[in-house]
Every structure is written in structure tokens, then in C-alpha cells.
Design an enzyme around this catalytic site. Structure first.
Site, mmCIF file in Angstrom:
data_model
loop_
_atom_site.group_PDB
_atom_site.id
_atom_site.type_symbol
_atom_site.label_atom_id
_atom_site.label_comp_id
_atom_site.label_asym_id
_atom_site.label_seq_id
_atom_site.Cartn_x
_atom_site.Cartn_y
_atom_site.Cartn_z
ATOM 1 N N LYS A 43 0.837 -1.210 0.000
ATOM 2 C CA LYS A 43 0.000 0.000 0.000
ATOM 3 C C LYS A 43 0.865 1.251 0.000
ATOM 4 C CE LYS A 43 -1.359 1.980 3.662
ATOM 5 N NZ LYS A 43 -1.889 2.346 4.950
ATOM 6 N N CYS A 112 -19.071 5.697 4.650
ATOM 7 C CA CYS A 112 -19.045 4.231 4.560
ATOM 8 C C CYS A 112 -18.120 3.659 5.634
ATOM 9 C CB CYS A 112 -18.618 3.803 3.159
ATOM 10 S SG CYS A 112 -18.931 2.066 2.808
ATOM 11 N N CYS A 119 -25.504 4.842 5.195
ATOM 12 C CA CYS A 119 -25.957 4.525 3.836
ATOM 13 C C CYS A 119 -26.978 5.534 3.311
ATOM 14 C CB CYS A 119 -26.527 3.116 3.773
ATOM 15 S SG CYS A 119 -25.300 1.839 4.141
ATOM 16 N N CYS A 122 -25.271 8.382 1.660
ATOM 17 C CA CYS A 122 -24.293 8.050 0.616
ATOM 18 C C CYS A 122 -24.876 8.262 -0.777
ATOM 19 C CB CYS A 122 -23.845 6.596 0.778
ATOM 20 S SG CYS A 122 -22.534 6.144 -0.380
ATOM 21 N N CYS A 128 -25.119 0.514 -4.606
ATOM 22 C CA CYS A 128 -24.400 -0.355 -3.662
ATOM 23 C C CYS A 128 -25.264 -1.521 -3.197
ATOM 24 C CB CYS A 128 -23.958 0.474 -2.462
ATOM 25 S SG CYS A 128 -23.019 -0.470 -1.249
#
Length: 133
Positions: A43, A112, A119, A122, A128
Site C-alpha cells: 500500500k 461508509c 448509507c 451516501c 451499492c
């Protein structure tokens, strides 16, 4: 948690020593050598390549990218961030690789979230499969 910070401090000191002796105070210019530095994994190596050298050679997958990619169904419920990275790279156009980490980190920290995702707030809720109503 105290051990985590001490370990990071040890890595930083060792990494600084390696960078001074082996790289003249700079950082390596490839993922393989970056990952050889103490405490640096894929990463961080991919994010360093993007930030330091302007090269998008891979997606930096952290907990946010991993979690949101799984929730969106972009990957098949992977448990391993490296599998998530490889799956994303297999279909996401390379010109979007650098954008994923900062976008998903922001989304993961605010909307999230791991526990109690928001949600209803969002903008991706209609797309989703994991959205809670």
C-alpha cells in the site's frame, strides 16, 4: 496500542538510516525496493510511487479501499488487500488507479464507516448492493 507506535518509531529510524546510506537521502524509485524498507508494504509503496514520482503502477489498498470495494461488489468478498488490489487493477482503467485511495479513504472515514455506515447519506446507495435502508 503503545507497541504499535513504538514499532513505527523503530521502523522510521531504520528506514531513515537505509535511505541515507543506500539512497543518498532519497527514496527508491520502484515498488520492489520500497517494500524492502522496514515497515513499508505494498500500500505505502504504491502511494509513494504516485506521490513522489507521479507514477501510478498500482492501487494503494488500505482498510477503506478494501472494505468499500467489497461492499460495492467490485471484488468477490476478499479478505486479503493484495487480492483486492489485483482484482481492481484487472478491470479498473489505469488512469483511475491514483484516484481510488484518496476517494475511498474520505468516503470510508465519513460515510461508509466500518461500523454503522451512513448509507442513507451516501450518493452511491442506489448502486451499492450492501446499502442499508
Amino acid at each position: 496500542m503503545e507497541g504499535f507506535y513504538r514499532r513505527k518509531a523503530v521502523y522510521m529510524k531504520k528506514t531513515a538510516e537505509v535511505l541515507m546510506t543506500k539512497y543518498g537521502g532519497d527514496i527508491p524509485r520502484n515498488v520492489k525496493e520500497l517494500c524492502m524498507l522496514p515497515g513499508v508494504g505494498p500500500k505505502m509503496a504504491y502511494l509513494c510511487m504516485q506521490t513522489a514520482w507521479g507514477k501510478s503502477v498500482g492501487i494503494g489498498v488500505d482498510v477503506h479501499v478494501h472494505r468499500i470495494s467489497n461492499r460495492l461488489g467490485w471484488v468477490k468478498q476478499t479478505k486479503d488487500p493484495e487480492k483486492t488490489r489485483k482484482t481492481l487493477e484487472s478491470w479498473l482503467p489505469k488512469e483511475h488507479w491514483a484516484e481510488i485511495n484518496p476517494l475511498f479513504v474520505g468516503l470510508g472515514q465519513t460515510i461508509c464507516r466500518a461500523r454503522k455506515p451512513l448509507c442513507n447519506e451516501c450518493k452511491l446507495k442506489d448502486l451499492c448492493p450492501s446499502a442499508e435502508s
